[in-house]
Design an enzyme around this catalytic site. Structure first.
Site, PDB file in Angstrom:
ATOM      1  N   PRO A 133       1.023  -0.950  -0.246  1.00 19.64           N
ATOM      2  CA  PRO A 133       0.105  -0.002   0.303  1.00 19.64           C
ATOM      3  C   PRO A 133       0.152   0.976  -0.189  1.00 19.64           C
ATOM      4  CG  PRO A 133       0.018  -1.108   1.618  1.00 19.64           C
ATOM      5  CD  PRO A 133       1.109  -2.252   1.011  1.00 19.64           C
ATOM      6  N   MET A 134       0.283   2.549  -0.525  1.00 20.78           N
ATOM      7  CA  MET A 134       0.881   3.568  -1.073  1.00 20.78           C
ATOM      8  C   MET A 134       0.530   4.259  -1.179  1.00 20.78           C
ATOM      9  SD  MET A 134       4.694   2.528  -2.621  1.00 20.78           S
ATOM     10  CE  MET A 134       4.149   1.576  -3.581  1.00 20.78           C
ATOM     11  N   ALA A 135       0.426   5.251   0.122  1.00 19.49           N
ATOM     12  CA  ALA A 135      -0.958   6.714   0.024  1.00 19.49           C
ATOM     13  C   ALA A 135      -0.213   7.457  -1.455  1.00 19.49           C
ATOM     14  CB  ALA A 135      -0.764   7.571   1.341  1.00 19.49           C
ATOM     15  N   CYS A 152       2.824   3.592   9.345  1.00 19.33           N
ATOM     16  CA  CYS A 152       2.495   4.216   8.853  1.00 19.33           C
ATOM     17  C   CYS A 152       3.156   5.974  10.195  1.00 19.33           C
ATOM     18  CB  CYS A 152       1.322   5.038   9.040  1.00 19.33           C
ATOM     19  SG  CYS A 152       1.897   7.211   7.718  1.00 19.33           S
ATOM     20  N   LYS A 176      -0.147  -4.730   8.716  1.00 18.08           N
ATOM     21  CA  LYS A 176       0.947  -4.092   8.024  1.00 18.08           C
ATOM     22  C   LYS A 176       1.583  -3.498   8.919  1.00 18.08           C
ATOM     23  CE  LYS A 176       3.900  -2.208   4.233  1.00 18.08           C
ATOM     24  NZ  LYS A 176       3.971  -1.077   4.807  1.00 18.08           N
ATOM     25  N   ASN A 206       8.439  -7.086   4.115  1.00 15.48           N
ATOM     26  CA  ASN A 206       8.481  -5.660   3.133  1.00 15.48           C
ATOM     27  C   ASN A 206       9.882  -5.890   3.418  1.00 15.48           C
ATOM     28  OD1 ASN A 206       7.629  -2.365   3.484  1.00 15.48           O
ATOM     29  ND2 ASN A 206       7.548  -3.542   1.821  1.00 15.48           N
ATOM     30  N   GLY A 207      10.310  -4.257   2.625  1.00 16.38           N
ATOM     31  CA  GLY A 207      10.995  -3.272   3.014  1.00 16.38           C
ATOM     32  C   GLY A 207      12.246  -3.493   2.030  1.00 16.38           C
ATOM     33  N   ARG A 257       8.312   0.565  -3.061  1.00 20.78           N
ATOM     34  CA  ARG A 257       9.033   2.358  -3.944  1.00 20.78           C
ATOM     35  C   ARG A 257       9.557   1.620  -5.555  1.00 20.78           C
ATOM     36  NH1 ARG A 257      12.689   4.852   0.698  1.00 20.78           N
ATOM     37  NH2 ARG A 257      11.992   2.024   1.160  1.00 20.78           N
TER      38      ARG A 257
HETATM   39  C1  LIG Z   1       4.682   7.720  -0.887  1.00 20.59           C
HETATM   40  C2  LIG Z   1       4.363   6.301   0.263  1.00 20.59           C
HETATM   41  C3  LIG Z   1       3.000   5.725   1.104  1.00 20.59           C
HETATM   42  C4  LIG Z   1       2.782   4.500   1.735  1.00 20.59           C
HETATM   43  N1  LIG Z   1       1.944   4.582   2.298  1.00 20.59           N
HETATM   44  C5  LIG Z   1       2.299   4.131   2.938  1.00 20.59           C
HETATM   45  C6  LIG Z   1       0.391   2.845   3.940  1.00 20.59           C
HETATM   46  O1  LIG Z   1      -0.247   3.675   2.903  1.00 20.59           O
HETATM   47  N2  LIG Z   1       0.606   2.422   4.335  1.00 20.59           N
HETATM   48  C7  LIG Z   1       1.329   1.633   4.528  1.00 20.59           C
HETATM   49  O2  LIG Z   1       1.409   0.334   5.379  1.00 20.59           O
HETATM   50  N3  LIG Z   1       1.998   2.264   4.041  1.00 20.59           N
HETATM   51  C8  LIG Z   1       3.100   2.744   3.582  1.00 20.59           C
HETATM   52  N4  LIG Z   1       4.140   3.259   3.080  1.00 20.59           N
HETATM   53  C9  LIG Z   1       5.478   2.191   2.955  1.00 20.59           C
HETATM   54  C10 LIG Z   1       5.567   1.440   2.108  1.00 20.59           C
HETATM   55  O3  LIG Z   1       4.331   0.668   2.459  1.00 20.59           O
HETATM   56  C11 LIG Z   1       6.321   0.550   2.483  1.00 20.59           C
HETATM   57  O4  LIG Z   1       6.410  -0.493   3.264  1.00 20.59           O
HETATM   58  C12 LIG Z   1       7.731   0.855   2.937  1.00 20.59           C
HETATM   59  O5  LIG Z   1       8.369   2.274   2.022  1.00 20.59           O
HETATM   60  C13 LIG Z   1       9.023  -0.008   2.165  1.00 20.59           C
HETATM   61  O6  LIG Z   1       8.900  -0.836   1.726  1.00 20.59           O
HETATM   62  P1  LIG Z   1       9.764  -0.135  -0.093  1.00 20.59           P
HETATM   63  O7  LIG Z   1      11.691  -0.357   0.744  1.00 20.59           O
HETATM   64  O8  LIG Z   1      10.092  -1.497  -1.017  1.00 20.59           O
HETATM   65  O9  LIG Z   1       9.623   0.657  -0.309  1.00 20.59           O
HETATM   66  C14 LIG Z   1       4.110   4.379   1.834  1.00 20.59           C
HETATM   67  C15 LIG Z   1       5.603   4.295   1.354  1.00 20.59           C
HETATM   68  C16 LIG Z   1       5.399   5.535   0.669  1.00 20.59           C
HETATM   69  C17 LIG Z   1       7.034   5.213  -0.178  1.00 20.59           C
END
Ligand SMILES: Cc1cc2nc3c(=O)[nH]c(=O)nc-3n(C[C@H](O)[C@H](O)[C@H](O)COP(=O)(O)O)c2cc1C
Length: 352
Positions: free
Chosen positions: A23-25, A108, A147, A208-209, A233
């Site tokens: 999920p990404m807002a 978050c 999450k 994740n991460g 991302r």
């Molecule tokens: C722009 C943006 C919006 C995000 N929105 C949410 C969200 O709404 N809910 C959530 O649990 N995590 C959110 N995250 C976190 C991501 O889901 C993820 O946990 C975090 O980016 C690490 O994963 P990555 O290293 O693959 O980017 C957001 C991250 C980004 C960059």
């Protein structure tokens, strides 16, 4: 009895394990989810949706829950801190149908969310997590997940207590961003703690991460044994990463070590153009479905964040960015994209 993730979400039995779009807002709306699905994501999540907004039938909130058959299966990703409100929002989502599961946001760090006791604030209160998930569980037979992160600060993993709370409340799986709240979205992931968690969990754990490449995916899997991988991302503007990861994980050899200084893999330019334009088209349809009719300006404005991710690392992209204040129409976007791709094409021909 504990179900594996393929059983929970009716996914084809897969080896390698399933790949999820996080999920990404501001990003994971219908068009982004559909494109991720088309390029190999097995399951996607909505943007973060306020439980309170669902109860009050707030139109912007309900817009975030809009989905279509082509982006199935999709999980509704909710946030809040009040068990009764989250339970009622769960009931409404369940009653309206269409979702493959319901997920609670407990990670978050954004102030607007954590200030209200939601998101990452929940990490400090496993008792409240238990009450929330128990209340949600009573109102849904859909797969229920949460999450979260490893804890508030490195060296203080709260995740073991959180896991117990989630398991006792009847959650079906736990999604763990292998960082701590104080790290935000940067810094090293703590795969050793994630691996330890996996050895004691009785429900599936989704990791994740820090997955920016097939190598990072392979490494997380090899070092932790998680049941599925979730990418955030690295999938924005690069949906091809899902198929790359699947391919690499199905191969006998470990993938090439990832060098972050080299950026993303070099994609086919015609393919970038085709997917970018498809995404733009889908965003236009999405805005119309959300009741916005004079769409050109809002479309161009909302698409900017995707545009530069698709063009990331290409020769003409900084030039296009410098022209951004003059780009207000779809025709100007396409013209800018073509100019950028043309520059990159010339560059590639030169270095051949
Ligand atoms: C722009 C943006 C919006 C995000 N929105 C949410 C969200 O709404 N809910 C959530 O649990 N995590 C959110 N995250 C976190 C991501 O889901 C993820 O946990 C975090 O980016 C690490 O994963 P990555 O290293 O693959 O980017 C957001 C991250 C980004 C960059």
């Amino acid at each position: 009895m504990t179900k594996n993730l393929s059983e929970l979400y009716n996914l084809p039995d897969s080896d390698p394990p399933p790949l999820f779009l996080a999920p990404m807002a501001g990003f994971t709306n219908g068009p982004t989810r559909r494109i991720a699905r088309a390029y190999g994501a097995d399951l996607t999540f909505t943007e973060m949706v306020s439980a309170m907004g669902i109860i009050h039938q707030d139109s912007a909130t309900l817009g975030l829950l809009r989905r279509s058959d082509e982006d199935e299966p999709v999980v509704a990703h909710l946030y809040g801190s009040d068990p009764a409100i989250l339970a009622e929002a769960t009931r409404i989502v369940m009653k309206n149908g269409g979702f493959a599961g319901i997920d609670l946001n407990a990670g978050c760090p954004v102030r607007k969310v954590a200030r209200t006791g939601a998101g990452a604030a929940l990490i400090r209160d496993p008792g409240l997590i238990h009450r929330i998930l128990s209340a949600m569980r009573r109102n849904t037979t859909l797969p229920l997940t949460m999450k979260t992160r490893l804890g508030a600060h490195p060296g203080h993993p709260a995740i073991f207590e959180i896991l117990r709370a989630a398991e006792d409340a009847g959650a079906d799986a736990l999604i763990v961003h292998a960082r701590y709240t104080s790290q935000g979205h940067g810094g090293e992931t703590d795969l050793a703690t994630l691996a330890q968690l996996k050895t004691v969990a009785t429900i599936p754990v989704i990791g994740n991460g820090g997955i920016r490449s097939p190598f990072d995916a392979w490494r997380m899997l090899a070092e932790t044994g998680v049941d599925a991988l979730m990418v955030a991302r690295a999938a924005i503007g690069d949906p091809w990463i899902f198929n790359d990861i699947s391919y690499a994980l199905s191969s006998a050899e470990p993938p090439q070590v990832y060098d972050p200084t080299r950026g993303r893999p070099r994609r086919d330019l015609a393919e970038i153009r085709a997917v970018l334009l498809r995404h733009l088209d889908e965003e236009a349809v999405f805005l119309r479905h959300n009741g916005i009719h004079s769409i050109e300006r809002p479309l161009v404005a909302t698409f900017r964040c995707h545009l530069f991710r698709y063009l990331s690392g290409l020769k003409g992209s900084s030039f296009l960015r410098s022209q951004l204040s003059d780009i207000h129409t779809v025709a100007a976007v396409i013209e800018g994209v073509d100019a950028c791709l043309e520059r990159e094409l010339r560059f590639r021909a030169k270095i051949k």
